[in-house]
Design a protein around this motif. Structure first.
Motif, mmCIF file in Angstrom:
data_model
loop_
_atom_site.group_PDB
_atom_site.id
_atom_site.type_symbol
_atom_site.label_atom_id
_atom_site.label_comp_id
_atom_site.label_asym_id
_atom_site.label_seq_id
_atom_site.Cartn_x
_atom_site.Cartn_y
_atom_site.Cartn_z
ATOM 1 N N ASN A 212 0.623 -1.220 -0.148
ATOM 2 C CA ASN A 212 -0.102 0.033 -0.030
ATOM 3 C C ASN A 212 1.046 1.186 0.070
ATOM 4 O OD1 ASN A 212 -2.490 -1.401 0.160
ATOM 5 N ND2 ASN A 212 -2.515 -1.444 2.249
ATOM 6 N N CYS A 213 0.261 2.328 -0.572
ATOM 7 C CA CYS A 213 0.962 3.679 -0.601
ATOM 8 C C CYS A 213 -0.027 4.810 -0.332
ATOM 9 C CB CYS A 213 1.786 3.809 -1.891
ATOM 10 S SG CYS A 213 0.947 3.573 -3.274
ATOM 11 N N ILE A 214 0.524 5.806 -0.134
ATOM 12 C CA ILE A 214 -0.185 7.163 0.019
ATOM 13 C C ILE A 214 0.750 8.253 -0.603
ATOM 14 C CG2 ILE A 214 -1.579 6.742 1.954
ATOM 15 C CD1 ILE A 214 0.027 8.571 3.517
ATOM 16 N N GLY A 215 -0.194 9.165 -1.347
ATOM 17 C CA GLY A 215 0.511 10.164 -1.820
ATOM 18 C C GLY A 215 0.080 11.502 -0.946
ATOM 19 N N ARG A 216 0.822 12.541 -0.835
ATOM 20 C CA ARG A 216 0.336 13.731 -0.065
ATOM 21 C C ARG A 216 1.021 14.919 -0.918
ATOM 22 N NH1 ARG A 216 -0.884 12.839 4.993
ATOM 23 N NH2 ARG A 216 -0.186 10.727 6.030
ATOM 24 N N PHE A 217 -0.037 16.123 -0.919
ATOM 25 C CA PHE A 217 0.419 17.365 -1.876
ATOM 26 C C PHE A 217 -0.538 18.403 -1.198
ATOM 27 C CE2 PHE A 217 -2.272 15.019 -4.442
ATOM 28 C CZ PHE A 217 -3.384 15.939 -4.896
ATOM 29 N N GLN A 218 0.082 19.534 -1.494
ATOM 30 C CA GLN A 218 -0.654 20.771 -1.056
ATOM 31 C C GLN A 218 -1.343 21.403 -2.259
ATOM 32 O OE1 GLN A 218 1.657 23.334 1.273
ATOM 33 N NE2 GLN A 218 0.621 22.712 3.088
ATOM 34 N N LEU A 219 -2.827 21.824 -2.096
ATOM 35 C CA LEU A 219 -3.322 22.315 -3.233
ATOM 36 C C LEU A 219 -3.725 23.895 -2.623
ATOM 37 C CD1 LEU A 219 -4.888 21.279 -5.710
ATOM 38 C CD2 LEU A 219 -6.848 21.420 -4.430
ATOM 39 N N ALA A 220 -3.597 24.671 -3.613
ATOM 40 C CA ALA A 220 -3.839 26.026 -3.466
ATOM 41 C C ALA A 220 -5.215 26.312 -4.041
ATOM 42 C CB ALA A 220 -2.653 27.041 -3.790
ATOM 43 N N THR A 221 -6.040 27.125 -3.283
ATOM 44 C CA THR A 221 -7.137 27.918 -4.053
ATOM 45 C C THR A 221 -7.102 29.232 -3.482
ATOM 46 O OG1 THR A 221 -8.689 27.312 -1.941
ATOM 47 C CG2 THR A 221 -8.711 25.573 -3.736
ATOM 48 N N ASN A 222 -7.579 30.037 -4.478
ATOM 49 C CA ASN A 222 -7.575 31.425 -4.510
ATOM 50 C C ASN A 222 -8.925 32.308 -4.312
ATOM 51 O OD1 ASN A 222 -4.835 31.427 -4.658
ATOM 52 N ND2 ASN A 222 -5.124 31.311 -6.788
#
Length: 146
Positions: A27-37
């Protein structure tokens, strides 16, 4: 109504590449940040204000691998998911808190790879939209277009 709803829909830009974490068992997970304006005009100063909100996103298994493969910093994506808060003990013994979006659905809206491919194609090589080209409209003179 007795039920509850925990649903998030976001359209934004990746703040960094997807960071992958692999576990025993495959199993794996991916993490990232998302910017909304949010853009608005300050009524007192008539100044255009842009406010950015950052969201921590988590994708799992095959979805994480797809995001890692196709997404990079600056890409635009639509995601659906649910809000999840969690806490843990850091190495120094303090309690840390975070709120994440557990992604359940996503759609790539634009990727840098798409933009780079579009820039490499000279304008003369792009096919014309023949829907509006009068030379290709072969209709009888008395035929109405609707």
């Amino acid at each position: 109504m007795n039920g509850t709803l925990n649903k998030v829909m976001l359209i934004g830009f990746l703040g960094d590449d997807v960071k992958m974490h692999y576990f025993d068992g495959g199993n794996c997970i991916g993490r990232f940040q998302l910017a909304t304006n949010e853009v608005y005009i300050n009524k007192t100063t008539n100044e255009k204000i842009t406010s950015t909100e950052w969201h921590n996103l988590v994708v799992r298994n095959k979805a994480a691998e797809l995001c890692e493969k196709y997404l990079s910093k600056g890409d635009k994506i639509y995601v659906e998911g649910r809000i999840k808060s969690r806490q843990w003990q850091s190495e120094d013994g303090s309690t840390k808190h975070t709120t994440e979006i557990q992604v359940t659905e996503f759609t790539f809206l634009s990727t840098k790879k798409d933009s780079e491919n579009n820039k490499q194609i000279p304008a003369a090589d792009v096919a014309k939209n023949t829907n509006f080209d009068p030379e290709n409209n072969v209709l009888p003179i008395n035929d109405l277009p609707f």
